[in-house]
Design an enzyme around this catalytic site. Sequence first.
Site, PDB file in Angstrom:
ATOM      1  N   ASP A  28       0.822  -1.218   0.000  1.00 28.24           N
ATOM      2  CA  ASP A  28       0.000   0.000   0.000  1.00 28.24           C
ATOM      3  C   ASP A  28       0.854   1.267   0.000  1.00 28.24           C
ATOM      4  O   ASP A  28       0.326   2.383   0.086  1.00 28.24           O
ATOM      5  CB  ASP A  28      -0.987  -0.005   1.184  1.00 28.24           C
ATOM      6  N   ASP A  32       5.236  -0.819   7.405  1.00 30.74           N
ATOM      7  CA  ASP A  32       4.375  -1.448   8.413  1.00 30.74           C
ATOM      8  C   ASP A  32       5.169  -2.438   9.269  1.00 30.74           C
ATOM      9  O   ASP A  32       6.370  -2.664   9.034  1.00 30.74           O
ATOM     10  CB  ASP A  32       3.181  -2.138   7.732  1.00 30.74           C
ATOM     11  N   ASP A 101       7.156   4.685  21.336  1.00 27.14           N
ATOM     12  CA  ASP A 101       6.950   6.126  21.454  1.00 27.14           C
ATOM     13  C   ASP A 101       5.743   6.359  22.355  1.00 27.14           C
ATOM     14  O   ASP A 101       4.719   5.696  22.223  1.00 27.14           O
ATOM     15  CB  ASP A 101       6.691   6.729  20.069  1.00 27.14           C
ATOM     16  N   GLU A 272      11.948  13.322  25.360  1.00 25.87           N
ATOM     17  CA  GLU A 272      12.226  14.341  24.328  1.00 25.87           C
ATOM     18  C   GLU A 272      11.891  15.705  24.916  1.00 25.87           C
ATOM     19  O   GLU A 272      10.767  15.932  25.350  1.00 25.87           O
ATOM     20  CB  GLU A 272      11.387  14.088  23.072  1.00 25.87           C
ATOM     21  N   HIS A 344      13.417  11.790  12.866  1.00 26.01           N
ATOM     22  CA  HIS A 344      12.356  12.014  11.886  1.00 26.01           C
ATOM     23  C   HIS A 344      11.915  13.473  11.802  1.00 26.01           C
ATOM     24  O   HIS A 344      11.064  13.808  10.983  1.00 26.01           O
ATOM     25  CB  HIS A 344      11.158  11.133  12.248  1.00 26.01           C
TER      26      HIS A 344
HETATM   27  O1  ISL Z   1      10.183  19.337  14.454  1.00 24.35           O
HETATM   28  C1  ISL Z   1      10.288  20.296  15.159  1.00 24.35           C
HETATM   29  C2  ISL Z   1      10.692  21.566  14.652  1.00 24.35           C
HETATM   30  O2  ISL Z   1      10.758  21.513  13.337  1.00 24.35           O
HETATM   31  C3  ISL Z   1      10.097  20.283  16.563  1.00 24.35           C
HETATM   32  O3  ISL Z   1       9.580  21.464  17.023  1.00 24.35           O
HETATM   33  C4  ISL Z   1       9.209  19.152  16.958  1.00 24.35           C
HETATM   34  O4  ISL Z   1       7.912  19.450  16.651  1.00 24.35           O
HETATM   35  C5  ISL Z   1       9.390  18.939  18.406  1.00 24.35           C
HETATM   36  O5  ISL Z   1      10.672  18.463  18.503  1.00 24.35           O
HETATM   37  C6  ISL Z   1       8.444  17.911  18.956  1.00 24.35           C
HETATM   38  O6  ISL Z   1       8.508  16.750  18.227  1.00 24.35           O
HETATM   39  C7  ISL Z   1       7.711  15.681  18.598  1.00 24.35           C
HETATM   40  O7  ISL Z   1       6.366  16.041  18.823  1.00 24.35           O
HETATM   41  C8  ISL Z   1       5.628  16.471  17.696  1.00 24.35           C
HETATM   42  C9  ISL Z   1       5.807  15.576  16.477  1.00 24.35           C
HETATM   43  O8  ISL Z   1       5.294  16.216  15.339  1.00 24.35           O
HETATM   44  C10 ISL Z   1       7.242  15.217  16.240  1.00 24.35           C
HETATM   45  O9  ISL Z   1       7.357  14.337  15.155  1.00 24.35           O
HETATM   46  C11 ISL Z   1       7.746  14.627  17.509  1.00 24.35           C
HETATM   47  O10 ISL Z   1       9.044  14.121  17.409  1.00 24.35           O
HETATM   48  C12 ISL Z   1       4.191  16.479  18.129  1.00 24.35           C
HETATM   49  O11 ISL Z   1       3.857  15.229  18.665  1.00 24.35           O
END
Ligand code: ISL
Length: 568
Positions: A28, A32, A101, A272, A344
């Site tokens: 798809d 996965d 996560d 994080e 990511h």
């Molecule tokens: O990617 C960022 C800036 O470009 C960061 O501000 C990021 O959003 C921040 O590090 C938090 O990241 C995490 O929470 C976000 C999610 O979009 C990210 O992928 C994740 O790693 C919200 O859940």
Amino acid sequence: MPDGTAPWWTSAVVYQIYPRSFQDSDGDGVGDLGGILQRLDHLTDLGVDVLWLSPVYPSPQADNGYDISDYQDIDPLFGSLAQLDELIEALHARGMKLVMDLVVNHTSDAHPWFLESRSSADSPKRDWYWWRPPRGGMAAGDPGAEPTNWQSFFSGPTWELDEASGEYYLHLFDRRQPDLNWENPQVRQAIYEMMRWWLDRGVDGFRMDVINMISKDVAEDGHLHDGPPLPGSSLGSGYASFICGPRIHEFLQEMHREVFAGRPEALLTVGEMPGVTVEQARLFTDPARGEVDMVFQFEHVGLDHGTSKWDLNPLRMRDLKASFGRWQAGLAEVGWNSLYWDNHDQPRAVSRFGDDSPRYRRDSATCLATLLHLHRGTPYVYQGQELGMANYPFASLDDFRDVESLNHHVQAVSAGQDPAAVLDAMRTMSRDNARTPVQWDASPHAGFTSGEPWLAVNPDHVEWNAEAQREDPTSVLAHYRRLIALRHQLPVVALGDFTMLLPEHDDVYAFTRSLDGETLLVVCNVSRRAHDLTSLLPQAAGAELVLGNLADGDPGELRPWEARVLRL
Ligand code: ISL
């Protein structure tokens, strides 16, 4: 931390999988769990100890799974709970661990908790989220009527109006990611229960998404405070109200007691924490306090930002040394560092901090890897980094998928910025750079999928792919294998003291690691210019080469992007 009593993760290396881009098994176009199960040999071959899996839970995928609508199941897009169990078992059988996560600062707006909370102002779950009336004297929906002036991480205000009740709800990220109210003890208990459920299932820990934002600075009467205005914007920064807020340590200690304490398994927790300082990190990771094992800090990936991440400057080596040096020193006696370039959310490090020209791509990828992996802390390898994967050559807006990039484009262009310049910044900084499918081989979709990939495969995969590198001892992949093995073999790599050398030098990043009379000297030339090693660091003369990234050469010269680990 004397040798012998150090926790297991001090000599471990973690590999991050972003599941939608790792391996598709059903055609798809989206990766996965079945795909991960097919590729476990790749992890064994690398030698990593832990797999951190980005979210695979049911989700509307507004933020690729960081918007969760059910914490205790698997999205059919990714597979099933039975496959997750299979993954746990398969990893354990190979001596690896699985870290999930944990995204509990916010849920999806499709989570049943939020649906119930939104259903009426009297809902028993109303207080599970942050609902507020318009700013005093203003009508709902008026410009500036949001309860605070905070700017969302994903552009625009952090408040979304719910027409039905005339109140706003808080979302630090996208409007489809409402923030949970951790002030409410029922919310906290529901989360702890869910976490225990996963541990009982066999997972080995959690990477905790923006966990330093769960405590908001709220006055006793429920008031939230405006932040300082942001330049050129009608909005302000809410950081002071939610980065490491007043109850953050209390919440993490409570979580530790309720979820982790007394478990016999060897677990890993990593928080994080955007905006965390080294002083705070020492508190968060002090084992005696019972909070988390390590944190992801953001200082080094912010050094090249201007007024925002979309305004990029070149990285100055002395800034990087000052930053890493402070973190190494700050967590030397108490606490622990995590080490990363890529994940990511970041563009590819070889393109951003290295040199992805054909001549230097391999050399700079291996040089940056050596620099990072020889620091004290737990290294994280993001999928594809071990192959030297680089940024994608985005041509037009249609090539992007990420909500952060797309929201930014709308906001920036409507604020009058030049669309071509906005696109240019997205090309270098968009998170989609990290999210293109893993390049397994030279076939049309790089072996990632038999269907149409959800995000295009980088055309450079014909040359840069796992198959081409697996048997090649000079490949980026082979170099990562050696770095990971070195951490397992040498206690000095895991636990040695860190001393920064040449703090002012623009091109050469050098430091020593010492433990029990053994000293390693690490020298990395992060430039295209050759340098005379013997005059820079006379102690390098005659030292034994433990590991290097280039073929044997003149020991007195440090070639462009050369990295060496020497035993003194
Ligand atoms: O990617 C960022 C800036 O470009 C960061 O501000 C990021 O959003 C921040 O590090 C938090 O990241 C995490 O929470 C976000 C999610 O979009 C990210 O992928 C994740 O790693 C919200 O859940």
